[in-house]
Each structure stands twice: as C-alpha cells, then as structure tokens.
Write a protein that holds these residues in place. Structure first.
Motif: not given
Length: 265
Positions: A64, A69, A92
């Motif tokens: 994910t 990130k 995301s």
C-alpha cells in the motif's frame, strides 16, 4: 506462515479482505506503534544518508506504499512494484512515486536504482521466492547500490523462540523465523554484503490485547532497553542495509543457461 508445498506468497495478498486486514494492522496496537515510534524513524535515519534529490529508490513488494511514502521525502523519485492489484489499489502516495503492478522477478524494469527497500517480505516468502527476489533486486541496483530491508520476527527473540517450539510441536503449521546470521548468509549468497544492522522491537507483542497500552509503552520501553544495553538478540525485529557487490563468478539462475552478473566499473 508457510506451508512448503502449497503456500505461494505471490498470491497471498490478492484478496480485498486480506488487504483490509493488512491495513488495519497499522492503524492501532503493536504494529502501528512499532512502525510510528520505532521502525519509521530508524528507516528514515538510514534512507536520509542514502538519499538526495537526484537519487532514485525502488520499493520491492511495496504493498500500500507505506515504505515508498517515507522514501519519497528523501529521494528524487521512487518506483514501487508489487504483484497485487488489490494492495496497490489501496495505496496513496506522493507525486514523485510511481506504482507498478509487475513481478520484476519475471519481467525486469528498464532502469536501475541507487537504493532498494523491501519490508515485511523476506520473512513471509518461501525460500525460492526470497532468492528470486534478491536476484531481481540485485539486477535493478546500480553498482554499489544498497538494499534496505527488515525481518520482523527474529528467531532469537522470546516470541521467535516460542514460535520455534510451536514449529516443533505442530510441524504442519510452521511459523517463519530468521536470525540475523541466517539472513546475512542468504544476502551474501545472492551478491550482497551487510554493512549495517540494527535490532529493534523489544516490547513483547501482546496480540490484540491492550492495544492502547501497547502504543503508550512501546517507545519508552524501546528507549529503556537501549539505555540498559539489553542484548539485541532479544529484540523481535532487525533492519539491514546491504550493499551490492561485484560477482566474481557467473551465477546459475536457470539450469539451462548461465547469466553473467554485472561488474563494477
């Protein structure tokens, strides 16, 4: 858990329900607190020394995008790869992160990277896949590139030792554990040299009990153990930075052919 003849980690995270369960493990409780208060700062401290605006990073089995990130704040560009569309659909990530649904052990990318990351992968994967993954990562790193990865269940920790007892008592339901020595040997076999390793995660995992108490205790417990110099062998996890080294001999990757690995310039 692995079941040698039937388990395939490649196929283990294709279900939306499995992805939802994975995401929830980092929302509250032990895993969430360990990641936020211990693991993420440790990862950032390593990647900061390796990163830069012109540097690139590959996040292998990115899921994910949790690790991607972190890397995105420290590298100019990041590519995350995973074989699970379900995991990627739940991701995301910032604009400088590209996510690809591809199995790079079978379909290589047309670029190489300064750094690769792979978290919560090598412990879970079966041995053949571990080696396939390391060979793929090796091919996708520049000369002297660095792989940063972790093992989330150290075999010498209390829960690791208990898991090994359960493996002896219930061999049909094996629970994976690895020592730093075992993992370092695997890395060495596949062309990497460990240059840094750190144990972490001293607070025993309480399962689903007392999630908020666990979140409150995990950081001070970690600091206390480090201050008291508690042996790392008792920690539940470890993180490793391993540098790609020159292969001196050809490596057999397929019984029908021999592939010459790249050499340093």
């Amino acid at each position: 858990m692995l079941n040698g003849d039937t388990f395939s980690y490649r196929a283990s995270h294709q279900s939306v329900d499995v992805v939802a369960d994975y995401v929830s493990t980092f929302e509250v409780g032990h895993c969430a607190a360990l990641w936020r208060d211990v693991e993420q700062p440790l990862l950032e401290s390593i990647l900061r020394r390796l990163g830069g605006p012109q540097r690139t990073s590959l996040d292998f089995a990115c899921g994910t995008g949790r690790i991607a990130k972190v890397a995105a704040r420290l590298f100019g560009s990041v590519v995350g790869v995973d074989v699970s569309e379900a995991m990627l659909s739940a991701a995301s990530v910032p604009d400088n992160v590209t996510l690809l649904c591809v199995d790079v052990t079978k379909v290589p990318l047309e670029q190489t990277f300064d750094v690769a990351t792979a978290f919560r992968f090598f412990l879970n994967a079966e041995d053949t896949l571990r080696r396939d993954a390391l060979r793929a990562i090796y091919r996708h790193l520049h000369n002297d590139g660095v792989l940063v990865c972790n093992i989330q269940l150290n075999a010498t920790s209390p829960i690791g030792s208990f898991s090994r007892v359960l493996n002896w008592a219930y061999p049909s339901r094996p629970r994976n554990t690895l020592t730093l020595y075992q993992f370092s040997s695997l890395l060495s076999d596949e062309g990497f040299e460990v240059v840094e390793s750190t144990y972490y995660g001293y607070l025993p995992r309480p399962g689903r009990l007392f999630p908020h108490l666990c979140e409150a205790l995990i950081e001070p417990f970690e600091k206390a153990c480090r201050r008291l110099k508690v042996p790392g062998l008792l920690a539940e996890s470890f993180i490793v930075a391993a540098r790609k080294r020159e292969r001196l001999f050809p490596q057999v990757q397929d019984p029908r052919r021999i592939v010459q690995a790249p050499t340093t310039s």
